[in-house]
Design an enzyme around this catalytic site. Structure first.
Site, PDB file in Angstrom:
ATOM      1  N   HIS A  60      86.397  68.727 -42.192  1.00  0.00           N
ATOM      2  CA  HIS A  60      87.501  67.777 -42.300  1.00  0.00           C
ATOM      3  C   HIS A  60      88.716  68.401 -41.605  1.00  0.00           C
ATOM      4  O   HIS A  60      89.004  69.577 -41.824  1.00  0.00           O
ATOM      5  CB  HIS A  60      87.805  67.510 -43.780  1.00  0.00           C
ATOM      6  CG  HIS A  60      88.945  66.566 -43.970  1.00  0.00           C
ATOM      7  ND1 HIS A  60      88.847  65.225 -43.691  1.00  0.00           N
ATOM      8  CD2 HIS A  60      90.222  66.778 -44.374  1.00  0.00           C
ATOM      9  CE1 HIS A  60      90.017  64.646 -43.925  1.00  0.00           C
ATOM     10  NE2 HIS A  60      90.870  65.567 -44.345  1.00  0.00           N
ATOM     11  N   ASP A  83      84.669  63.733 -48.557  1.00  0.00           N
ATOM     12  CA  ASP A  83      85.492  64.956 -48.490  1.00  0.00           C
ATOM     13  C   ASP A  83      85.642  65.643 -49.847  1.00  0.00           C
ATOM     14  O   ASP A  83      86.730  66.109 -50.198  1.00  0.00           O
ATOM     15  CB  ASP A  83      86.902  64.619 -47.940  1.00  0.00           C
ATOM     16  CG  ASP A  83      86.847  63.995 -46.561  1.00  0.00           C
ATOM     17  OD1 ASP A  83      85.946  64.354 -45.781  1.00  0.00           O
ATOM     18  OD2 ASP A  83      87.702  63.150 -46.265  1.00  0.00           O
ATOM     19  N   ASN A 123      80.136  69.405 -44.151  1.00  0.00           N
ATOM     20  CA  ASN A 123      81.051  68.515 -43.434  1.00  0.00           C
ATOM     21  C   ASN A 123      82.273  69.318 -43.006  1.00  0.00           C
ATOM     22  O   ASN A 123      82.607  70.317 -43.643  1.00  0.00           O
ATOM     23  CB  ASN A 123      81.496  67.380 -44.361  1.00  0.00           C
ATOM     24  CG  ASN A 123      82.411  66.389 -43.671  1.00  0.00           C
ATOM     25  OD1 ASN A 123      82.198  66.034 -42.509  1.00  0.00           O
ATOM     26  ND2 ASN A 123      83.456  65.953 -44.357  1.00  0.00           N
ATOM     27  N   LEU A 173      79.462  57.177 -45.058  1.00  0.00           N
ATOM     28  CA  LEU A 173      79.063  57.874 -46.287  1.00  0.00           C
ATOM     29  C   LEU A 173      77.537  57.848 -46.371  1.00  0.00           C
ATOM     30  O   LEU A 173      76.917  56.824 -46.097  1.00  0.00           O
ATOM     31  CB  LEU A 173      79.664  57.152 -47.496  1.00  0.00           C
ATOM     32  CG  LEU A 173      79.580  57.880 -48.832  1.00  0.00           C
ATOM     33  CD1 LEU A 173      80.414  59.165 -48.809  1.00  0.00           C
ATOM     34  CD2 LEU A 173      80.061  56.989 -49.965  1.00  0.00           C
ATOM     35  N   GLU A 188      88.925  74.537 -36.180  1.00  0.00           N
ATOM     36  CA  GLU A 188      87.605  73.987 -36.510  1.00  0.00           C
ATOM     37  C   GLU A 188      86.498  74.692 -35.735  1.00  0.00           C
ATOM     38  O   GLU A 188      85.406  74.932 -36.258  1.00  0.00           O
ATOM     39  CB  GLU A 188      87.537  72.492 -36.154  1.00  0.00           C
ATOM     40  CG  GLU A 188      88.394  71.593 -37.001  1.00  0.00           C
ATOM     41  CD  GLU A 188      88.271  70.143 -36.559  1.00  0.00           C
ATOM     42  OE1 GLU A 188      87.153  69.709 -36.209  1.00  0.00           O
ATOM     43  OE2 GLU A 188      89.281  69.432 -36.552  1.00  0.00           O
ATOM     44  N   GLY A 211      81.558  63.697 -30.171  1.00  0.00           N
ATOM     45  CA  GLY A 211      80.660  64.848 -30.251  1.00  0.00           C
ATOM     46  C   GLY A 211      81.315  66.180 -29.919  1.00  0.00           C
ATOM     47  O   GLY A 211      80.642  67.128 -29.510  1.00  0.00           O
ATOM     48  N   SER A 212      82.635  66.275 -30.132  1.00  0.00           N
ATOM     49  CA  SER A 212      83.307  67.546 -29.788  1.00  0.00           C
ATOM     50  C   SER A 212      82.803  68.697 -30.653  1.00  0.00           C
ATOM     51  O   SER A 212      82.713  69.835 -30.176  1.00  0.00           O
ATOM     52  CB  SER A 212      84.828  67.400 -29.912  1.00  0.00           C
ATOM     53  OG  SER A 212      85.165  66.910 -31.179  1.00  0.00           O
TER      54      SER A 212
HETATM   55  C1  GRF Z   1      86.126  66.827 -35.651  1.00  0.00           C
HETATM   56  O1  GRF Z   1      87.311  67.235 -35.092  1.00  0.00           O
HETATM   57  C2  GRF Z   1      86.222  66.798 -37.142  1.00  0.00           C
HETATM   58  O2  GRF Z   1      87.458  67.175 -37.580  1.00  0.00           O
HETATM   59  C3  GRF Z   1      86.045  65.393 -37.539  1.00  0.00           C
HETATM   60  O3  GRF Z   1      85.550  64.738 -36.416  1.00  0.00           O
HETATM   61  C4  GRF Z   1      85.906  65.429 -35.274  1.00  0.00           C
HETATM   62  C5  GRF Z   1      84.864  65.302 -34.211  1.00  0.00           C
HETATM   63  O4  GRF Z   1      84.890  64.005 -33.761  1.00  0.00           O
HETATM   64  N1  GRF Z   1      85.259  65.266 -38.713  1.00  0.00           N
HETATM   65  P1  GRF Z   1      84.289  63.559 -32.376  1.00  0.00           P
HETATM   66  O5  GRF Z   1      82.802  63.581 -32.515  1.00  0.00           O
HETATM   67  O6  GRF Z   1      84.742  64.497 -31.309  1.00  0.00           O
HETATM   68  O7  GRF Z   1      84.804  62.179 -32.187  1.00  0.00           O
END
Ligand code: GRF
Length: 240
Positions: free
Chosen positions: A140, A181, A138, A125, A210, A45-46
């Site tokens: 990526h 993607d 999304n 997906l 990001e 959840g970052s």
């Molecule tokens: C983000 O860095 C993004 O690039 C990718 O998932 C990451 C977040 O993942 N799609 P998480 O929720 O912190 O594991």
């Protein structure tokens, strides 16, 4: 599987200058209120944490009516809980098909009337229904169309970038369609790959990018600055 969502909506919006686009999304006039975001997660959840930080710093005028996690052990569920956000777990394994899994997810999102769905480290997906076309974004951790697609996510992207000897990497925010993607690109930010980088150091540098790119794309959407034309997104200087 089709390349683009089934877009059966007949209604179109035509601007004074003749621009034509579907009536529903992205918005044709600035929302003028906090954008209602649905956030879909599969891991730590970052990205959700970044959204909340941005909101706290006045960089993202958003409400979070619902977080959906694809697994009950997602670390991001605790982040939602701490922020007082409703969170639901919807696991693919509890459904017979991707279609049924997706129907459950989008019916929850409809109930809470989100303006935009953000895939935030969501690894499944989903089939996007026509009323959510160009309403699902999304992020990526690479520069699409390189190093993306099924199986290329998270640290695997950075490992592949380093193995190929790339000199730049970065991140991409795009509208999601029904292919991994794949949909129209909204924002990209590049970062250098440095001598001695490990997947972890590169991931940290990309994640900083990001943290700027995703809120920027959401603000553009909320301010009616995005026009989708086929497979491309145009960014307007100001709303039409
Ligand atoms: C983000 O860095 C993004 O690039 C990718 O998932 C990451 C977040 O993942 N799609 P998480 O929720 O912190 O594991």
């Amino acid at each position: 599987m089709p390349d683009t969502p089934d877009d059966s909506r007949a209604e179109e919006w035509v601007s004074e200058t003749g621009d034509v686009r579907p009536l529903l999304a992205p918005p044709v006039t600035p929302l003028g209120r906090p954008i209602r975001l649905g956030v879909l997660i599969s891991g730590g959840g970052s990205t959700l944490a970044n959204f909340l930080r941005c909101r706290g710093e006045g960089l993202l005028d958003a409400e979070f009516p619902l977080v959906i996690a694809s697994r009950p052990d997602c670390g991001g569920l605790q982040i939602a809980k701490n922020a007082g956000i409703r969170a639901e777990v919807v696991s693919l394994k509890d459904f017979n098909s991707t279609d049924e899994f997706s129907e459950r997810i989008f019916s929850l999102l409809r109930e809470v009337q989100v303006d935009l769905v953000t895939l935030a480290g969501f690894l499944c997906l989903v089939r996007i229904p026509s009323d959510f076309a160009n309403r699902v974004m999304n992020i990526h951790p690479g520069l699409i169309p390189s190093f993306c697609g099924k199986g290329l996510y998270g640290m695997k992207v950075h490992e592949a970038v380093l193995a190929r000897g790339c000199k730049v990497s970065g991140c991409t925010v795009h509208f999601a369609d029904n292919v991994y993607d794949h949909g129209p690109i909204i924002v990209q930010k590049a970062v250098p790959v440095l001598e001695g980088d490990t997947p972890q150091t590169l991931a940290a540098r990309v994640f900083e990018a990001e943290c700027q790119a995703y809120p920027e794309a959401i603000r553009l959407f909320a301010n009616a600055r995005l026009i989708v034309t086929g497979s491309c997104v145009r960014i307007l200087e100001q709303p039409l």
